[in-house]
Every structure is written in structure tokens, then in C-alpha cells.
Design a protein around this motif. Structure first.
Motif, PDB file in Angstrom:
ATOM      1  N   MET A   1       0.854  -1.197   0.000  1.00 17.13           N
ATOM      2  CA  MET A   1       0.000   0.000   0.000  1.00 17.13           C
ATOM      3  C   MET A   1       0.882   1.236   0.000  1.00 17.13           C
ATOM      4  SD  MET A   1      -2.900   1.088   2.784  1.00 17.13           S
ATOM      5  CE  MET A   1      -3.776   2.629   2.628  1.00 17.13           C
ATOM      6  N   SER A   2       0.645   2.178  -0.918  1.00 19.82           N
ATOM      7  CA  SER A   2       1.478   3.374  -1.014  1.00 19.82           C
ATOM      8  C   SER A   2       1.092   4.382   0.049  1.00 19.82           C
ATOM      9  CB  SER A   2       1.358   3.990  -2.410  1.00 19.82           C
ATOM     10  OG  SER A   2       0.027   4.202  -2.743  1.00 19.82           O
ATOM     11  N   LEU A   3       2.045   5.234   0.403  1.00 18.28           N
ATOM     12  CA  LEU A   3       1.871   6.192   1.472  1.00 18.28           C
ATOM     13  C   LEU A   3       1.534   7.570   0.930  1.00 18.28           C
ATOM     14  CD1 LEU A   3       5.072   5.154   3.455  1.00 18.28           C
ATOM     15  CD2 LEU A   3       2.733   4.384   3.895  1.00 18.28           C
ATOM     16  N   PRO A   4       0.759   8.379   1.673  1.00 17.99           N
ATOM     17  CA  PRO A   4       0.473   9.742   1.218  1.00 17.99           C
ATOM     18  C   PRO A   4       1.727  10.586   1.227  1.00 17.99           C
ATOM     19  CG  PRO A   4      -0.327   9.424   3.453  1.00 17.99           C
ATOM     20  CD  PRO A   4       0.110   8.076   2.960  1.00 17.99           C
ATOM     21  N   LEU A   5       1.832  11.513   0.282  1.00 14.68           N
ATOM     22  CA  LEU A   5       3.015  12.353   0.158  1.00 14.68           C
ATOM     23  C   LEU A   5       2.597  13.812   0.252  1.00 14.68           C
ATOM     24  CD1 LEU A   5       6.055  12.246  -0.422  1.00 14.68           C
ATOM     25  CD2 LEU A   5       5.523  12.459  -2.843  1.00 14.68           C
ATOM     26  N   LYS A   6       3.139  14.546   1.228  1.00 14.48           N
ATOM     27  CA  LYS A   6       2.667  15.901   1.463  1.00 14.48           C
ATOM     28  C   LYS A   6       3.747  16.968   1.308  1.00 14.48           C
ATOM     29  CE  LYS A   6      -0.909  14.295   4.683  1.00 14.48           C
ATOM     30  NZ  LYS A   6      -1.438  14.376   6.056  1.00 14.48           N
ATOM     31  N   THR A   7       4.939  16.739   1.761  1.00 19.08           N
ATOM     32  CA  THR A   7       5.977  17.765   1.758  1.00 19.08           C
ATOM     33  C   THR A   7       7.258  17.255   1.136  1.00 19.08           C
ATOM     34  OG1 THR A   7       6.920  17.133   3.901  1.00 19.08           O
ATOM     35  CG2 THR A   7       5.004  18.607   3.941  1.00 19.08           C
ATOM     36  N   GLY A   8       8.199  18.228   0.924  1.00 20.96           N
ATOM     37  CA  GLY A   8       9.510  17.853   0.420  1.00 20.96           C
ATOM     38  C   GLY A   8      10.232  16.931   1.375  1.00 20.96           C
ATOM     39  N   ASP A   9      10.025  17.129   2.676  1.00 18.45           N
ATOM     40  CA  ASP A   9      10.645  16.249   3.661  1.00 18.45           C
ATOM     41  C   ASP A   9      10.091  14.840   3.545  1.00 18.45           C
ATOM     42  OD1 ASP A   9      12.204  18.267   4.660  1.00 18.45           O
ATOM     43  OD2 ASP A   9      10.796  18.810   6.259  1.00 18.45           O
ATOM     44  N   ASP A  10       8.772  14.764   3.254  1.00 19.43           N
ATOM     45  CA  ASP A  10       8.161  13.455   3.058  1.00 19.43           C
ATOM     46  C   ASP A  10       8.831  12.742   1.888  1.00 19.43           C
ATOM     47  OD1 ASP A  10       6.337  13.764   5.110  1.00 19.43           O
ATOM     48  OD2 ASP A  10       4.790  14.595   3.814  1.00 19.43           O
ATOM     49  N   GLN A  11       9.066  13.482   0.807  1.00 20.97           N
ATOM     50  CA  GLN A  11       9.680  12.876  -0.365  1.00 20.97           C
ATOM     51  C   GLN A  11      11.101  12.426  -0.064  1.00 20.97           C
ATOM     52  OE1 GLN A  11       8.953  14.322  -4.406  1.00 20.97           O
ATOM     53  NE2 GLN A  11      11.160  14.491  -4.668  1.00 20.97           N
ATOM     54  N   SER A  12      11.845  13.224   0.653  1.00 24.99           N
ATOM     55  CA  SER A  12      13.207  12.827   1.015  1.00 24.99           C
ATOM     56  C   SER A  12      13.187  11.547   1.832  1.00 24.99           C
ATOM     57  CB  SER A  12      13.884  13.953   1.818  1.00 24.99           C
ATOM     58  OG  SER A  12      14.061  15.102   1.011  1.00 24.99           O
ATOM     59  N   LEU A  13      12.211  11.456   2.735  1.00 24.48           N
ATOM     60  CA  LEU A  13      12.082  10.243   3.548  1.00 24.48           C
ATOM     61  C   LEU A  13      11.749   9.043   2.659  1.00 24.48           C
ATOM     62  CD1 LEU A  13      11.894   8.752   6.236  1.00 24.48           C
ATOM     63  CD2 LEU A  13       9.508   9.516   6.411  1.00 24.48           C
ATOM     64  N   LEU A  14      10.821   9.246   1.743  1.00 20.17           N
ATOM     65  CA  LEU A  14      10.451   8.154   0.847  1.00 20.17           C
ATOM     66  C   LEU A  14      11.621   7.714  -0.027  1.00 20.17           C
ATOM     67  CD1 LEU A  14       6.855   9.151  -0.338  1.00 20.17           C
ATOM     68  CD2 LEU A  14       7.496   7.350   1.254  1.00 20.17           C
ATOM     69  N   LEU A  15      12.401   8.681  -0.481  1.00 21.28           N
ATOM     70  CA  LEU A  15      13.567   8.331  -1.296  1.00 21.28           C
ATOM     71  C   LEU A  15      14.583   7.537  -0.484  1.00 21.28           C
ATOM     72  CD1 LEU A  15      14.092  11.641  -3.316  1.00 21.28           C
ATOM     73  CD2 LEU A  15      13.252   9.449  -4.177  1.00 21.28           C
ATOM     74  N   SER A  16      14.751   7.917   0.768  1.00 22.06           N
ATOM     75  CA  SER A  16      15.660   7.166   1.649  1.00 22.06           C
ATOM     76  C   SER A  16      15.140   5.754   1.855  1.00 22.06           C
ATOM     77  CB  SER A  16      15.797   7.880   3.000  1.00 22.06           C
ATOM     78  OG  SER A  16      16.403   9.144   2.841  1.00 22.06           O
ATOM     79  N   GLN A  17      13.818   5.641   2.019  1.00 17.66           N
ATOM     80  CA  GLN A  17      13.213   4.319   2.193  1.00 17.66           C
ATOM     81  C   GLN A  17      13.313   3.495   0.909  1.00 17.66           C
ATOM     82  OE1 GLN A  17       9.340   5.648   3.413  1.00 17.66           O
ATOM     83  NE2 GLN A  17       9.833   5.550   5.611  1.00 17.66           N
ATOM     84  N   LEU A  18      13.146   4.177  -0.214  1.00 19.41           N
ATOM     85  CA  LEU A  18      13.277   3.498  -1.501  1.00 19.41           C
ATOM     86  C   LEU A  18      14.686   2.936  -1.672  1.00 19.41           C
ATOM     87  CD1 LEU A  18      12.409   2.732  -4.390  1.00 19.41           C
ATOM     88  CD2 LEU A  18      12.963   5.069  -5.091  1.00 19.41           C
ATOM     89  N   LYS A  19      15.682   3.718  -1.321  1.00 15.65           N
ATOM     90  CA  LYS A  19      17.068   3.275  -1.441  1.00 15.65           C
ATOM     91  C   LYS A  19      17.311   2.005  -0.630  1.00 15.65           C
ATOM     92  CE  LYS A  19      20.324   6.418  -0.983  1.00 15.65           C
ATOM     93  NZ  LYS A  19      21.161   6.258  -2.196  1.00 15.65           N
ATOM     94  N   GLU A  20      16.522   1.838   0.429  1.00 13.02           N
ATOM     95  CA  GLU A  20      16.660   0.663   1.293  1.00 13.02           C
ATOM     96  C   GLU A  20      15.792  -0.501   0.824  1.00 13.02           C
ATOM     97  OE1 GLU A  20      15.701   2.087   5.151  1.00 13.02           O
ATOM     98  OE2 GLU A  20      17.484   3.375   5.313  1.00 13.02           O
TER      99      GLU A  20
END
Length: 202
Positions: A1-20
């Protein structure tokens, strides 16, 4: 299930999670950018099915290269750069395939001295029959009426009670499917002769 994305910080977090290797983060990023990317790709290739395939290829590449993503740089620019490269690769391949196809068709048609021989070949070719039989029932019917019986799109529309645009969609998709089948399962030179003949028979 995908997560809601609201801010630039959210995207940075998602990118970090994606890298993992987080598939949920990947899904959220896909949801955020896929429609925009599809529209951009569609604008360049003018074919919805091709655009969808290139989009899937793009995100497959993102997943494969996830560990190299720089979270400090624009992920949007990163995606559009990949999209541009995928499209350019596709267009180069199409240009090369078109040139090769034209050469093979020219060489193959030289082996046949009369249109009647090509027609006989079309009727008897087992691989072609298999390709047509592999189509969905309505696509097969439309394809046969168009390519074998030579009816116009309007005539097919009236006979089957479907719109002209639906007829066109069936013909485009079925023609592509038949060509691919012939290339994959038959002799390439002979397959190209059949394609050349069908392009002549309207």
C-alpha cells in the motif's frame, strides 16, 4: 500500500526508504509521478500502449538503480532524464527496425514475380493463420474483414455494429500482434513478405 506524500521532507524520507528497498515508498513515488510522466512520454511517442510500456520500463530502472539515487537532488529531474533516455532509445530502435524492415521487404518481394504468388502465400501460410487465431474473437473478425476481405473501416463498422474508432483500434492492435507473432514464430523474411502484402491490400 502506497503512502500519502505531502511535503519535500516526506519525499526525502520516501527516497531514503526506496534506497533501502521499501516497496511502499516505491508505490507512493509511482503514484505521485506516473501520470505526469505518462503524459510526457505519450506526447513524444504518440502511442498510448508504447508510452505505458516505456513508463513501466522507466520505473523498473528506478527500482534497479534505487541505491544510487541522490536524495539531495531533484527526483523529478532524475525521472524525466530517465524517461527522455528511454524514449530516445525507443525512437532509435524504431528507426533502425524500420530501415531493416524496408530492406528485408524489398529483398523478399524481389523473390516473387507476381501478386498472385503473394496472395497464394498469404492464404496458405500456416504461421499467419496461427497469428490470426491468437487474436481475441472481435479483433480477429475485424482483422479478417479488413486485411483479408478488404472492407473499409466504415463497412466493418456497419457490419459489426461498432464505431469506426473501435474498428481502427482493433486493426492497430491486431496488426501489431500479428506482426510480432510472425517475427517471433516464423521465418523473418517470409513474415515480412506477408506484412508487405497486407500493407498493400486495403
Amino acid at each position: 500500500m502506497s503512502l500519502p506524500l505531502k511535503t519535500g521532507d516526506d519525499q526525502s524520507l520516501l527516497l531514503s526508504q526506496l534506497k533501502e528497498g521499501d516497496s511502499n515508498a516505491f508505490g507512493s513515488l509511482y503514484d505521485l509521478y506516473s501520470r505526469m510522466l505518462l503524459s510526457n512520454i505519450m506526447h513524444m511517442v504518440k502511442d498510448q500502449e508504447v508510452a505505458k510500456e516505456l513508463l513501466q520500463d522507466l520505473f523498473l530502472k528506478v527500482w534497479e538503480k534505487r541505491e544510487s539515487i541522490d536524495v539531495e537532488k531533484s527526483f523529478k529531474s532524475f525521472l524525466f532524464t530517465i524517461a527522455k533516455n528511454r524514449v530516445y532509445d525507443y525512437l532509435r530502435k524504431v528507426a533502425l527496425d524500420k530501415k531493416l524492415t524496408q530492406e528485408l521487404i524489398a529483398n523478399t518481394i524481389e523473390s516473387y514475380s507476381h501478386t498472385e504468388e503473394l496472395l497464394s502465400f498469404k492464404e496458405k501460410n500456416a504461421c499467419l493463420n496461427q497469428a490470426i487465431e491468437a487474436l481475441s474473437p472481435q479483433s480477429r473478425q475485424v482483422y479478417q474483414l479488413s486485411k483479408i476481405e478488404g472492407l473499409s473501416h466504415k463497412e466493418i463498422s456497419e457490419r459489426l455494429g461498432i464505431s469506426v474508432s473501435t474498428v481502427n483500434n482493433h486493426i492497430v492492435k491486431s496488426s501489431k500482434a500479428v506482426r510480432n507473432f510472425l517475427y517471433e514464430h516464423g521465418d523473418l523474411a517470409l513474415a515480412l513478405a506477408v506484412v508487405a502484402l497486407f500493407d498493400r491490400v486495403k
